[in-house]
Design a protein around this motif. Structure first.
Motif, PDB file in Angstrom:
ATOM      1  N   THR A 111      84.907 116.125  42.716  1.00  0.00           N
ATOM      2  CA  THR A 111      83.506 116.545  42.645  1.00  0.00           C
ATOM      3  C   THR A 111      82.685 115.990  43.812  1.00  0.00           C
ATOM      4  OG1 THR A 111      82.811 114.618  41.336  1.00  0.00           O
ATOM      5  CG2 THR A 111      83.660 116.531  40.131  1.00  0.00           C
ATOM      6  N   GLY A 112      83.241 115.036  44.545  1.00  0.00           N
ATOM      7  CA  GLY A 112      82.519 114.441  45.668  1.00  0.00           C
ATOM      8  C   GLY A 112      81.576 113.322  45.268  1.00  0.00           C
ATOM      9  N   ARG A 113      81.628 112.890  43.997  1.00  0.00           N
ATOM     10  CA  ARG A 113      80.755 111.823  43.525  1.00  0.00           C
ATOM     11  C   ARG A 113      81.598 110.699  42.903  1.00  0.00           C
ATOM     12  NH1 ARG A 113      76.004 112.348  40.260  1.00  0.00           N
ATOM     13  NH2 ARG A 113      75.047 111.030  41.843  1.00  0.00           N
ATOM     14  N   VAL A 114      81.336 109.465  43.371  1.00  0.00           N
ATOM     15  CA  VAL A 114      82.134 108.306  42.986  1.00  0.00           C
ATOM     16  C   VAL A 114      81.210 107.189  42.501  1.00  0.00           C
ATOM     17  CG1 VAL A 114      83.767 106.549  43.793  1.00  0.00           C
ATOM     18  CG2 VAL A 114      83.907 108.890  44.696  1.00  0.00           C
ATOM     19  N   GLY A 115      81.469 106.654  41.322  1.00  0.00           N
ATOM     20  CA  GLY A 115      80.740 105.488  40.840  1.00  0.00           C
ATOM     21  C   GLY A 115      81.406 104.215  41.326  1.00  0.00           C
ATOM     22  N   VAL A 116      80.609 103.206  41.599  1.00  0.00           N
ATOM     23  CA  VAL A 116      81.136 101.919  42.065  1.00  0.00           C
ATOM     24  C   VAL A 116      80.484 100.804  41.246  1.00  0.00           C
ATOM     25  CG1 VAL A 116      81.465 100.359  44.009  1.00  0.00           C
ATOM     26  CG2 VAL A 116      81.396 102.839  44.403  1.00  0.00           C
ATOM     27  N   LEU A 117      81.291 100.050  40.515  1.00  0.00           N
ATOM     28  CA  LEU A 117      80.837  98.874  39.786  1.00  0.00           C
ATOM     29  C   LEU A 117      81.323  97.641  40.538  1.00  0.00           C
ATOM     30  CD1 LEU A 117      81.667  99.872  36.086  1.00  0.00           C
ATOM     31  CD2 LEU A 117      79.564 100.294  37.395  1.00  0.00           C
ATOM     32  N   ALA A 118      80.418  96.714  40.828  1.00  0.00           N
ATOM     33  CA  ALA A 118      80.795  95.507  41.572  1.00  0.00           C
ATOM     34  C   ALA A 118      79.752  94.437  41.319  1.00  0.00           C
ATOM     35  CB  ALA A 118      80.912  95.805  43.068  1.00  0.00           C
ATOM     36  N   THR A 119      80.009  93.239  41.808  1.00  0.00           N
ATOM     37  CA  THR A 119      79.022  92.175  41.679  1.00  0.00           C
ATOM     38  C   THR A 119      77.878  92.425  42.653  1.00  0.00           C
ATOM     39  OG1 THR A 119      80.005  90.733  43.365  1.00  0.00           O
ATOM     40  CG2 THR A 119      80.847  90.530  41.112  1.00  0.00           C
ATOM     41  N   ARG A 120      76.756  91.813  42.363  1.00  0.00           N
ATOM     42  CA  ARG A 120      75.592  91.946  43.236  1.00  0.00           C
ATOM     43  C   ARG A 120      75.899  91.394  44.633  1.00  0.00           C
ATOM     44  NH1 ARG A 120      70.606  93.287  41.712  1.00  0.00           N
ATOM     45  NH2 ARG A 120      71.223  93.079  39.512  1.00  0.00           N
ATOM     46  N   GLY A 121      76.656  90.286  44.689  1.00  0.00           N
ATOM     47  CA  GLY A 121      76.999  89.695  45.971  1.00  0.00           C
ATOM     48  C   GLY A 121      77.827  90.622  46.837  1.00  0.00           C
ATOM     49  N   THR A 122      78.769  91.315  46.223  1.00  0.00           N
ATOM     50  CA  THR A 122      79.596  92.261  46.978  1.00  0.00           C
ATOM     51  C   THR A 122      78.763  93.430  47.496  1.00  0.00           C
ATOM     52  OG1 THR A 122      81.642  91.721  45.794  1.00  0.00           O
ATOM     53  CG2 THR A 122      81.505  93.900  46.799  1.00  0.00           C
ATOM     54  N   LEU A 123      77.962  94.030  46.633  1.00  0.00           N
ATOM     55  CA  LEU A 123      77.199  95.221  47.019  1.00  0.00           C
ATOM     56  C   LEU A 123      76.160  94.933  48.093  1.00  0.00           C
ATOM     57  CD1 LEU A 123      76.622  96.910  43.536  1.00  0.00           C
ATOM     58  CD2 LEU A 123      78.380  97.428  45.241  1.00  0.00           C
ATOM     59  N   SER A 124      75.654  93.708  48.136  1.00  0.00           N
ATOM     60  CA  SER A 124      74.625  93.367  49.123  1.00  0.00           C
ATOM     61  C   SER A 124      75.196  92.826  50.425  1.00  0.00           C
ATOM     62  CB  SER A 124      73.655  92.330  48.533  1.00  0.00           C
ATOM     63  OG  SER A 124      74.332  91.121  48.253  1.00  0.00           O
ATOM     64  N   SER A 125      76.511  92.647  50.501  1.00  0.00           N
ATOM     65  CA  SER A 125      77.117  92.040  51.694  1.00  0.00           C
ATOM     66  C   SER A 125      77.133  93.010  52.864  1.00  0.00           C
ATOM     67  CB  SER A 125      78.545  91.592  51.388  1.00  0.00           C
ATOM     68  OG  SER A 125      79.402  92.708  51.209  1.00  0.00           O
ATOM     69  N   ALA A 126      77.082  92.462  54.054  1.00  0.00           N
ATOM     70  CA  ALA A 126      77.133  93.287  55.270  1.00  0.00           C
ATOM     71  C   ALA A 126      78.461  94.022  55.368  1.00  0.00           C
ATOM     72  CB  ALA A 126      76.916  92.402  56.496  1.00  0.00           C
ATOM     73  N   LYS A 127      79.553  93.362  54.965  1.00  0.00           N
ATOM     74  CA  LYS A 127      80.877  93.991  55.033  1.00  0.00           C
ATOM     75  C   LYS A 127      80.931  95.229  54.150  1.00  0.00           C
ATOM     76  CE  LYS A 127      85.809  92.961  54.373  1.00  0.00           C
ATOM     77  NZ  LYS A 127      86.229  93.461  55.686  1.00  0.00           N
ATOM     78  N   PHE A 128      80.399  95.128  52.939  1.00  0.00           N
ATOM     79  CA  PHE A 128      80.411  96.280  52.049  1.00  0.00           C
ATOM     80  C   PHE A 128      79.527  97.401  52.597  1.00  0.00           C
ATOM     81  CE2 PHE A 128      78.631  98.833  48.644  1.00  0.00           C
ATOM     82  CZ  PHE A 128      79.768  99.243  47.975  1.00  0.00           C
ATOM     83  N   GLN A 129      78.363  97.054  53.104  1.00  0.00           N
ATOM     84  CA  GLN A 129      77.452  98.065  53.629  1.00  0.00           C
ATOM     85  C   GLN A 129      78.063  98.800  54.819  1.00  0.00           C
ATOM     86  OE1 GLN A 129      74.598  99.175  52.300  1.00  0.00           O
ATOM     87  NE2 GLN A 129      75.025  97.805  50.567  1.00  0.00           N
ATOM     88  N   THR A 130      78.828  98.077  55.641  1.00  0.00           N
ATOM     89  CA  THR A 130      79.519  98.720  56.760  1.00  0.00           C
ATOM     90  C   THR A 130      80.558  99.712  56.258  1.00  0.00           C
ATOM     91  OG1 THR A 130      79.184  96.800  58.189  1.00  0.00           O
ATOM     92  CG2 THR A 130      80.965  98.316  58.789  1.00  0.00           C
ATOM     93  N   LEU A 131      81.325  99.286  55.249  1.00  0.00           N
ATOM     94  CA  LEU A 131      82.321 100.179  54.654  1.00  0.00           C
ATOM     95  C   LEU A 131      81.654 101.403  54.046  1.00  0.00           C
ATOM     96  CD1 LEU A 131      85.230 100.779  53.635  1.00  0.00           C
ATOM     97  CD2 LEU A 131      84.685  99.380  51.626  1.00  0.00           C
ATOM     98  N   LEU A 132      80.583 101.182  53.320  1.00  0.00           N
ATOM     99  CA  LEU A 132      79.869 102.288  52.673  1.00  0.00           C
ATOM    100  C   LEU A 132      79.352 103.283  53.707  1.00  0.00           C
ATOM    101  CD1 LEU A 132      78.689 103.409  49.985  1.00  0.00           C
ATOM    102  CD2 LEU A 132      76.651 102.031  50.455  1.00  0.00           C
ATOM    103  N   THR A 133      78.756 102.781  54.773  1.00  0.00           N
ATOM    104  CA  THR A 133      78.218 103.646  55.820  1.00  0.00           C
ATOM    105  C   THR A 133      79.306 104.500  56.465  1.00  0.00           C
ATOM    106  OG1 THR A 133      76.430 102.092  56.280  1.00  0.00           O
ATOM    107  CG2 THR A 133      76.977 103.678  58.022  1.00  0.00           C
ATOM    108  N   SER A 134      80.494 103.906  56.638  1.00  0.00           N
ATOM    109  CA  SER A 134      81.597 104.626  57.282  1.00  0.00           C
ATOM    110  C   SER A 134      82.113 105.778  56.427  1.00  0.00           C
ATOM    111  CB  SER A 134      82.745 103.663  57.597  1.00  0.00           C
ATOM    112  OG  SER A 134      83.430 103.267  56.416  1.00  0.00           O
TER     113      SER A 134
END
Length: 276
Positions: A111-134
């Motif tokens: 469907t092109g839609r993905v849910g992501v459950l994670a800790t607040r620390g992971t979701l706010s990290s620069a590494k995660f944001q870089t992965l998400l942007t890519s």
């Protein structure tokens, strides 16, 4: 021989046992040291500086006390905060981190839609944001920070785990296989696979659940093979270290891995002067 040395695996608590489970299945001839920093958990609700410092101290301890041949950072928060530092400080050591399985999730969704459950620390990290942007052009990711869920799983509080799983899946919303619905859920914390049965009960069989244990195990094998460090003749044993209550780690290892060896207790102090 170097190949006879164990692989170090660490997490803030028992969540990394999901990674250890996958490692033992992929590498049955290897020996492991599992380090639970439960005396300072949960990492996901602490600052990046704290997590980085703990990660570096634990790596040194595992190298000095156990002469590990590779290190698996079995924690999304510690990976985001410190995996680059670990690789910089210990260039000779193969270091494998974990990250929420956004790439596999994007590959699996219809469907092109993905849910992501994670800790607040992971979701706010620069590494995660870089992965998400890519990956933004590959899928639409719905992110939900799950405060308290890792701690509830760690404590074995089944009622609280179910309550939080229900709350956070409601926040993701609109699961299903129809247009605009979320058909794939990424379990973005190493603790969360131990609540898989609860998620499956809440979401039904049509929603795909994705976690990171198998990809981490395969990457660990690749790195060991590249350095001729595979140990096909090991006994597949696990040594246990913890800065928390040994009984808690022992109970989790028995419950989720069927292992009952007694963990070594630690002082819980920052200097990591733990029992050998």
């Amino acid at each position: 021989m170097d190949r006879d040395r164990p692989i170090g695996v660490f997490d803030s608590g028992v969540g990394g046992l999901s990674i250890l489970r996958a490692l033992r299945a992929e590498l049955p001839g290897e020996d492991f040291v599992y380090f639970s920093d439960a005396g300072h958990a949960p990492y996901g609700e602490k600052g990046e500086h704290f997590v980085s410092r703990r990660s570096l101290e634990i790596a040194v301890d595992l190298l000095e006390q156990h002469r590990i041949k590779a290190l698996v950072v079995a924690c999304n928060t510690a990976t985001a905060a410190a995996v680059h530092l670990l690789r910089s400080h210990h260039g000779h050591l193969p270091v494998v981190g974990v990250e929420p399985a956004l790439k596999p999730g994007a590959a699996l969704t219809k469907t092109g839609r993905v849910g992501v459950l994670a800790t607040r620390g992971t979701l706010s990290s620069a590494k995660f944001q870089t992965l998400l942007t890519s990956l933004r052009h590959q899928a639409d990711f719905v992110l939900v920070p799950c405060d308290g869920l890792a701690a509830a799983i760690e404590a074995g509080d089944e009622a609280r785990v179910r309550e939080l799983c229900r709350r956070y899946t409601v926040e993701v919303c609109c699961f299903g296989t129809g247009p605009g619905e979320i058909d794939t859920l990424v379990l973005g914390c190493t603790h969360y696979p131990f609540a898989e049965a609860t998620f499956r009960e809440l979401l039904g069989p049509a929603v795909q659940l994705v976690e990171t244990g198998q990809p981490v195990a395969r990457q660990t094998r690749r790195l060991l093979e590249a350095r001729n460090l595979l140990n096909p003749h090991g006994r597949g044993g696990v040594q246990w270290r913890t800065t928390g209550a040994p009984e808690s780690l022992q109970a989790a290892a028995a419950r989720w891995l069927g292992l009952v060896e007694r963990p070594a207790a630690g002082s819980g102090d920052d200097d990591l002067k733990l029992a050998a």
